[in-house]
Design an enzyme around this catalytic site. Structure first.
Site, PDB file in Angstrom:
ATOM      1  N   SER A  74      79.663  57.579 -44.293  1.00  8.74           N
ATOM      2  CA  SER A  74      78.567  57.022 -43.481  1.00  8.74           C
ATOM      3  C   SER A  74      79.031  56.146 -42.325  1.00  8.74           C
ATOM      4  CB  SER A  74      77.610  56.222 -44.366  1.00  8.74           C
ATOM      5  OG  SER A  74      76.746  57.100 -45.019  1.00  8.74           O
ATOM      6  N   LYS A 107      78.259  57.459 -39.010  1.00 13.68           N
ATOM      7  CA  LYS A 107      76.896  57.381 -38.438  1.00 13.68           C
ATOM      8  C   LYS A 107      76.858  56.494 -37.199  1.00 13.68           C
ATOM      9  CE  LYS A 107      74.647  58.302 -42.881  1.00 13.68           C
ATOM     10  NZ  LYS A 107      74.160  57.739 -44.136  1.00 13.68           N
ATOM     11  N   TYR A 143      77.253  67.504 -39.562  1.00 17.67           N
ATOM     12  CA  TYR A 143      77.162  66.241 -40.311  1.00 17.67           C
ATOM     13  C   TYR A 143      78.254  66.137 -41.381  1.00 17.67           C
ATOM     14  CZ  TYR A 143      75.364  62.667 -43.474  1.00 17.67           C
ATOM     15  OH  TYR A 143      75.249  61.569 -44.289  1.00 17.67           O
ATOM     16  N   TYR A 180      73.217  49.726 -45.923  1.00 18.36           N
ATOM     17  CA  TYR A 180      72.080  50.349 -46.620  1.00 18.36           C
ATOM     18  C   TYR A 180      71.095  49.275 -47.092  1.00 18.36           C
ATOM     19  CZ  TYR A 180      76.112  53.472 -47.291  1.00 18.36           C
ATOM     20  OH  TYR A 180      77.248  54.189 -47.128  1.00 18.36           O
ATOM     21  N   VAL A 203      80.575  56.051 -48.483  1.00 20.42           N
ATOM     22  CA  VAL A 203      80.783  56.254 -49.922  1.00 20.42           C
ATOM     23  C   VAL A 203      82.217  56.636 -50.306  1.00 20.42           C
ATOM     24  CG1 VAL A 203      78.401  56.752 -50.614  1.00 20.42           C
ATOM     25  CG2 VAL A 203      79.870  58.611 -49.823  1.00 20.42           C
TER      26      VAL A 203
HETATM   27  N1  GLN Z   1      78.346  62.167 -46.535  1.00 26.50           N
HETATM   28  C1  GLN Z   1      77.632  61.246 -47.349  1.00 26.50           C
HETATM   29  C2  GLN Z   1      76.247  61.747 -47.681  1.00 26.50           C
HETATM   30  O1  GLN Z   1      75.573  62.226 -46.845  1.00 26.50           O
HETATM   31  C3  GLN Z   1      77.560  59.940 -46.649  1.00 26.50           C
HETATM   32  C4  GLN Z   1      76.794  58.924 -47.428  1.00 26.50           C
HETATM   33  C5  GLN Z   1      77.382  57.572 -47.388  1.00 26.50           C
HETATM   34  O2  GLN Z   1      78.535  57.348 -47.049  1.00 26.50           O
HETATM   35  N2  GLN Z   1      76.567  56.630 -47.801  1.00 26.50           N
HETATM   36  O3  GLN Z   1      75.816  61.674 -48.787  1.00 26.50           O
END
Ligand code: GLN
Length: 310
Positions: A66, A69, A194, A246, A264
């Site tokens: 993430s 992002k 993505y 988050y 994650v």
């Molecule tokens: N690639 C992961 C997902 O879409 C990214 C989520 C994350 O890092 N929180 O689930």
């Protein structure tokens, strides 16, 4: 002016918080991530003058997940401008988990609440310019090469495949967004972009350098060249404060008080204007999906060196 840490001091801080890894669990919903060692830890601070202090397993590579992002948002804003992007994705934090689907139904016309949750980030990936998946991912990689000056950074194809094959929830989010006209492109193509952006491999030094470029208002640390326009770098950092961790962004703002983004894989990138970038890697996660060691190290550093922006 905040005093610089030396390597021994950063090693000692990392060592101090290493036992927190026992309180977390390595992500396993993306099968490739489940193989990581929860005790493999690293940290890096990249100062604006180009000095970099590193500790732990500094050569260890991990995927952005993430954290990507923030970078896809910066590129989508450069490509399309603010009006286009924020017509399709909102600016408000949610108190929900990053992969939550249910708020999409609560707004008409449907629009993901912000670009740091999966729904919003998927919409942002759809906005990256390029005639093919390869071109879009290639543009993101070039952007990372420019930010880090490390041209060896690549996608970890094994992690990308592992996520793509198991991304049922992200597929659902994309189909929902497609139905409601939020995304223009093909669902599977956007999912490929993505999952590839999430699977870009970095080490803590590169990640802390990206944080430093944001801290330098989007300018390259050596040449001073504007890689990200200043106002767009500011938008990204603001999202990092309000939504970067988050549904733990509020407590993180109180305990640490830095613009930051986690993933994650266990990576966390933080950015402090006038200071530099900080990156931590520790794959054991708490129940919100944030690195337990990452959170703790940033908390102790922020308290000890008075880093909070508030
Ligand atoms: N690639 C992961 C997902 O879409 C990214 C989520 C994350 O890092 N929180 O689930």
């Amino acid at each position: 002016m905040i005093d610089k840490l030396d390597k021994e001091t950063l090693e000692a801080w990392l060592d101090n918080v290493s036992s927190y890894a026992e309180d977390g669990r390595v992500a396993d919903y993306i099968p490739a991530l489940s193989k990581r060692d929860p005790n493999e830890l690293a940290a890096s601070i990249y100062y604006l003058d180009g000095d970099c202090v590193k500790a732990g397993k500094v050569d260890c590579c991990f995927t952005l997940q993430s954290i990507s992002k923030v970078l896809s948002l910066a590129l989508a804003l450069i490509d399309n401008g603010e009006d286009y992007v924020f017509d399709r994705v909102g600016m408000e934090p949610t108190g929900d988990p990053f992969h939550s689907i249910y708020r999409l139904e609560q707004h008409r016309p449907s629009k993901p609440l912000n670009p740091m949750i999966n729904a919003g980030a998927l919409a942002v990936s759809d906005m990256i310019r390029g005639g093919s998946i390869e071109e879009k991912v290639g543009r993101l990689l070039s952007f990372l090469h420019e930010l880090t000056d490390d041209h060896t950074i690549q996608v970890n194809e094994g992690v990308a495949d592992s996520e793509y094959e198991t991304a049922f929830l992200n597929r659902s989010l994309l189909y929902y967004l497609k139905q409601h006209g939020v995304i223009a492109g093909d669902v599977e193509e956007t999912l490929k972009v993505y999952t590839h952006q999430c699977s870009i491999d970095v080490n803590v030094q590169s990640l802390s350098k990206i944080g430093a470029v944001f801290a330098n208002e989007g300018r390259d640390l050596n040449s001073g060249r504007q890689i990200i326009p200043k106002h767009l770098a500011r938008i990204c950092k603001t999202f990092m404060v309000t939504c970067g961790m988050y549904d733990a962004s509020g407590s993180f703002a109180i305990k640490v008080g830095l613009p930051a983004k986690s993933g994650v894989s266990g990576g966390v990138m933080a950015s402090l204007n006038g200071f530099g970038g900080i990156a931590v890697y520790g794959p054991a996660l708490d129940d919100k999906g944030n690195s337990v060691v990452g959170l703790k190290l940033l908390e102790v550093l922020s308290n000890r060196y008075d880093l909070s922006i508030f």
